[in-house]
Scaffold this motif. Sequence first.
Motif, PDB file in Angstrom:
ATOM      1  N   PHE A   1      81.712  94.942  32.675  1.00 52.60           N
ATOM      2  CA  PHE A   1      82.519  94.067  33.333  1.00 52.60           C
ATOM      3  C   PHE A   1      83.095  93.363  32.199  1.00 52.60           C
ATOM      4  O   PHE A   1      82.584  92.541  31.314  1.00 52.60           O
ATOM      5  N   GLY A   2      84.639  93.463  32.179  1.00 52.34           N
ATOM      6  CA  GLY A   2      85.386  92.959  30.982  1.00 52.34           C
ATOM      7  C   GLY A   2      86.648  92.414  31.592  1.00 52.34           C
ATOM      8  O   GLY A   2      87.098  92.776  32.927  1.00 52.34           O
ATOM      9  N   PRO A   3      87.369  91.764  30.804  1.00 53.21           N
ATOM     10  CA  PRO A   3      88.692  91.135  31.226  1.00 53.21           C
ATOM     11  C   PRO A   3      89.787  92.171  31.283  1.00 53.21           C
ATOM     12  O   PRO A   3      89.774  93.308  30.817  1.00 53.21           O
ATOM     13  N   LEU A   4      90.807  91.692  31.540  1.00 53.02           N
ATOM     14  CA  LEU A   4      92.256  92.664  31.376  1.00 53.02           C
ATOM     15  C   LEU A   4      92.935  92.864  30.097  1.00 53.02           C
ATOM     16  O   LEU A   4      92.583  91.967  29.091  1.00 53.02           O
ATOM     17  N   GLY A   5      93.260  94.066  29.909  1.00 52.30           N
ATOM     18  CA  GLY A   5      93.710  94.463  28.498  1.00 52.30           C
ATOM     19  C   GLY A   5      94.024  95.763  28.668  1.00 52.30           C
ATOM     20  O   GLY A   5      94.237  96.578  29.500  1.00 52.30           O
ATOM     21  N   ALA A   6      94.248  96.422  27.479  1.00 49.23           N
ATOM     22  CA  ALA A   6      94.747  97.734  27.200  1.00 49.23           C
ATOM     23  C   ALA A   6      94.632  98.187  25.572  1.00 49.23           C
ATOM     24  O   ALA A   6      94.551  97.168  24.890  1.00 49.23           O
ATOM     25  N   GLY A   7      94.688  99.587  25.364  1.00 49.36           N
ATOM     26  CA  GLY A   7      94.969  99.960  24.072  1.00 49.36           C
ATOM     27  C   GLY A   7      93.851 100.113  23.218  1.00 49.36           C
ATOM     28  O   GLY A   7      93.901  99.998  21.844  1.00 49.36           O
ATOM     29  N   HIS A   8      92.606  99.827  23.730  1.00 45.50           N
ATOM     30  CA  HIS A   8      91.405  99.723  22.920  1.00 45.50           C
ATOM     31  C   HIS A   8      91.181 100.961  21.836  1.00 45.50           C
ATOM     32  O   HIS A   8      91.588 102.004  22.383  1.00 45.50           O
ATOM     33  N   HIS A   9      90.941 100.683  20.579  1.00 47.20           N
ATOM     34  CA  HIS A   9      91.022 102.033  19.562  1.00 47.20           C
ATOM     35  C   HIS A   9      92.425 102.269  19.282  1.00 47.20           C
ATOM     36  O   HIS A   9      92.604 103.303  18.298  1.00 47.20           O
TER      37      HIS A   9
END
Length: 368
Positions: free
Chosen positions: A322-330
């Motif tokens: 369970f984590g927050p909104l975002g994008a583009g990890h790595h």
Amino acid sequence: MDEQLLTEKLIGYDTSTAEGIKQCAGFVKGWLDARSIDTRQLDCRGLPVTLAEVGPADAETTLLLHGHIDVVPGRPQQFEPHVDGDRLVGRGAYDMKGALAAMLLAVADLRDSERVRVRLGVVPDEESEEEAERGGDLIVAEGFLGDFVITGEPTDMHVGVAAKGVVAMRIRVDGRAAHGATPWLGENAILRAIDVFRAIQSLPFASRSSELFDRPSINLGRILGGDALNKVPDTCYIDVDVRYLPEQDPEEILGEVAGIPAATIVSTFSRPPAMVDPESPFVRALCAATASHHDGEVTSVGRDGASDAVSFLRAGVPAVEFGPLGAGHHGPDEWVSIGSLANYRQAIVDFATGLPQHLAAAAGGEPG
């Protein structure tokens, strides 16, 4: 210190390196100590695992929040966070320093909790390729557990009840050496290795799907081949990262790959998939706590990435991502939503605070 500032501080440490991990873990421990939160550190292969806890020791329910400070390597400027509208951009912002910052603040918010014991475990090696002696397993061995675990991996405020497993392999592909000026007299092992990877993508396991996943993930992560510019390479190693569905058998996958004529598997790394009952009273309580911060369905999410949650699941403790909104990890433009960090922190606090009532209602057969 608010969520944005704390996340920026964590991003500033290059925790793709051992030294950066040690410095960041030192900051985390100091931050917790400054707030009179009971904190200690364990050693995991020379790297620190940070443990903290608040709330009554005799509480009927214990919640464990799990996070990691390590990140995959990035360019130097990626460790200099910057803001673009609601986006906080930087290496690890989404995976998972934003979530960790919010968890730290939530633990501080819950210092005076009277009914729930809240624990925080921060590991240094979630992104590592180590199969044994991992930080999550050390937490389990230490007995630093709870009745339910939340690991703050990226989920966009959904509750992740499933994650793919990992079976990574190093494959040797042989060729025949020749002079670089006459490549037609040899057989280029690097080119053959590319053909092997394409063959892996076409194996039967690669086309499987399930309710939560449309396919396994297959990535060519490294190519190691050639020892001279003017020589046709006769040996090449490729590292292939397969993220398989919870319903699949990793041994069967390895068997299919081993059946490719030119491929010889020389080593493997594996981690099992993560699965938790979406009807668990803990899952339902977390969904209820986050529903006001989310549009639409909040559960039944499957993550393509593998999960440290398996360390706790193997110990019999239900665990979700369970984590927050975002994008583009790595990736080069990784970001986390600044606004969602506050929502994420509040959802965790609301979940912990309301958990005894939800569990009591579930035990009585009433909706939580």
